[in-house]
Design an enzyme around this catalytic site. Structure first.
Site, short mmCIF file in Angstrom:
data_model
loop_
_atom_site.label_atom_id
_atom_site.label_comp_id
_atom_site.label_asym_id
_atom_site.label_seq_id
_atom_site.Cartn_x
_atom_site.Cartn_y
_atom_site.Cartn_z
N ASP A 53 0.92 -1.45 0.07
CA ASP A 53 -0.02 0.02 0.07
C ASP A 53 0.90 1.39 -0.07
OD1 ASP A 53 -2.26 1.45 -0.01
OD2 ASP A 53 -2.53 1.43 2.28
N ASN B 31 -10.58 -2.79 -6.48
CA ASN B 31 -9.89 -1.69 -6.80
C ASN B 31 -10.18 -1.26 -8.47
OD1 ASN B 31 -6.65 -2.97 -5.48
ND2 ASN B 31 -7.76 -1.38 -5.11
C1 FPP Z 1 -1.35 0.40 -3.46
O1 FPP Z 1 -0.92 1.56 -3.40
C2 FPP Z 1 -1.04 -0.24 -4.75
C3 FPP Z 1 -2.02 -0.94 -5.49
C4 FPP Z 1 -3.29 -1.16 -5.38
C5 FPP Z 1 -1.43 -1.19 -6.71
C6 FPP Z 1 -0.63 -2.48 -7.24
C7 FPP Z 1 0.70 -2.76 -6.60
C8 FPP Z 1 1.80 -2.26 -7.42
C9 FPP Z 1 1.81 -1.63 -8.67
C10 FPP Z 1 2.98 -2.88 -6.98
C11 FPP Z 1 3.49 -4.02 -7.72
C12 FPP Z 1 2.57 -5.56 -7.81
C13 FPP Z 1 2.59 -6.04 -8.74
C14 FPP Z 1 2.26 -7.41 -8.86
C15 FPP Z 1 3.20 -5.98 -10.25
P1 FPP Z 1 -2.37 2.60 -3.58
O2 FPP Z 1 -2.33 2.85 -5.14
O3 FPP Z 1 -3.24 2.22 -2.91
O4 FPP Z 1 -1.64 3.81 -2.92
P2 FPP Z 1 -2.41 5.08 -1.96
O5 FPP Z 1 -3.01 4.25 -0.67
O6 FPP Z 1 -0.96 5.83 -1.68
O7 FPP Z 1 -3.37 5.68 -3.11
#
Ligand code: FPP
EC number: 2.5.1.-
Length: 244
Positions: free
Chosen positions: A12, A60
């Site tokens: 996160d 998401n």
């Molecule tokens: C969390 O940050 C991240 C996600 C929901 C996106 C997915 C994760 C990645 C891209 C890392 C790599 C993973 C893979 C499998 C390639 P957020 O967007 O929720 O951040 P915030 O809470 O600060 O908005």
């Protein structure tokens, strides 16, 4: 220092990390992706056997179309790159979640990655994509009910072992340590069944900045925990004792 056998991580804080640097959220995801590759290698070198990460939840999809597109393209690239890490780390990769909701080319890449890595057994790496704990439980119950209807499940009370075998994580031991980066202290629908006796570690450090040193801190804290699984330390369960 005792190593957890299975570490689960809620990745996160990519977006907030990027915003703090005056950059777009997509930049945070790119760096978060690179960090996952790095940390997966580190965790493998440490000798941890199981790693499960939460990359994209069933919730998401509520994000903007633009962000979803960026994330899906990153997953496309990551799934290809992961074949290299799988070989290097002798690591079996499995995607948990409902692949049916993903684009067909991503589904193909998932099959290819799972196929090419299926005989590796030094480490087991699970990536949760289009995953929700409640969705996983409902899919498991639906399949179990269908098998029961066809007489393929022992009659009577369903055991934990039987139920486990219908989950996406069948055959994978429950996590010992759950890490959530970036300050939030909630599960967000991750591994609801499997985390029953897991130790939780929450840190304010956002995922792109979570490194080997931060991981060592989490493992240190894990070592301070007294895991009793509902029992009492130093007391053996007595035969026929009632459990309250
Ligand atoms: C969390 O940050 C991240 C996600 C929901 C996106 C997915 C994760 C990645 C891209 C890392 C790599 C993973 C893979 C499998 C390639 P957020 O967007 O929720 O951040 P915030 O809470 O600060 O908005």
């Amino acid at each position: 220092m005792k190593l957890p056998n299975h570490i689960a991580i809620i990745l996160d804080g990519n977006g907030r990390w990027a915003k703090n640097k005056g950059m777009p959220r997509s930049y945070g995801h790119v760096v978060g992706c690179d960090n996952l590759e790095k940390m997966c290698n580190t965790i493998c070198e440490m000798g941890v056997r199981y790693l499960t990460v939460y990359a994209f939840s069933t919730e998401n999809w509520k994000r903007s179309q633009e962000e979803i597109k960026v994330l899906m393209n990153l997953f496309r690239r990551y799934l290809k790159r992961c074949e290299r890490s799988a070989k290097k780390n002798q690591m079996r990769v499995k995607i948990i979640g409902d692949p049916g909701g993903l684009e067909p080319d991503i589904q193909r890449s998932i099959c290819e990655l799972e196929d090419m890595s299926r005989d590796y057994d030094k480490m087991f790496f699970q990536i949760a994509l289009n995953y929700g704990g409640r969705d996983e439980i409902l899919r498991a119950v639906t399949r179990l009910a269908e098998d029961a209807r066809q007489g393929k499940v022992p009659e009577g009370k369903v055991s934990e072992e039987t139920f486990d075998s219908y989950l996406d994580t069948a055959g994978i031991p429950d996590p010992d340590l759950l890490i959530r980066t970036s300050g939030e202290q909630r599960l967000s629908n991750f591994l609801l069944w499997q985390l029953a006796y897991t130790e939780f570690y929450f840190t304010d450090v956002p995922w792109p900045a979570f490194d080997k040193k931060e991981l060592a801190k989490a493992i240190e804290k894990y070592n301070e925990r007294d895991r009793r699984y509902g029992g009492v330390k130093g007391q053996k369960p007595e035969e026929g004792a009632s459990c309250l």
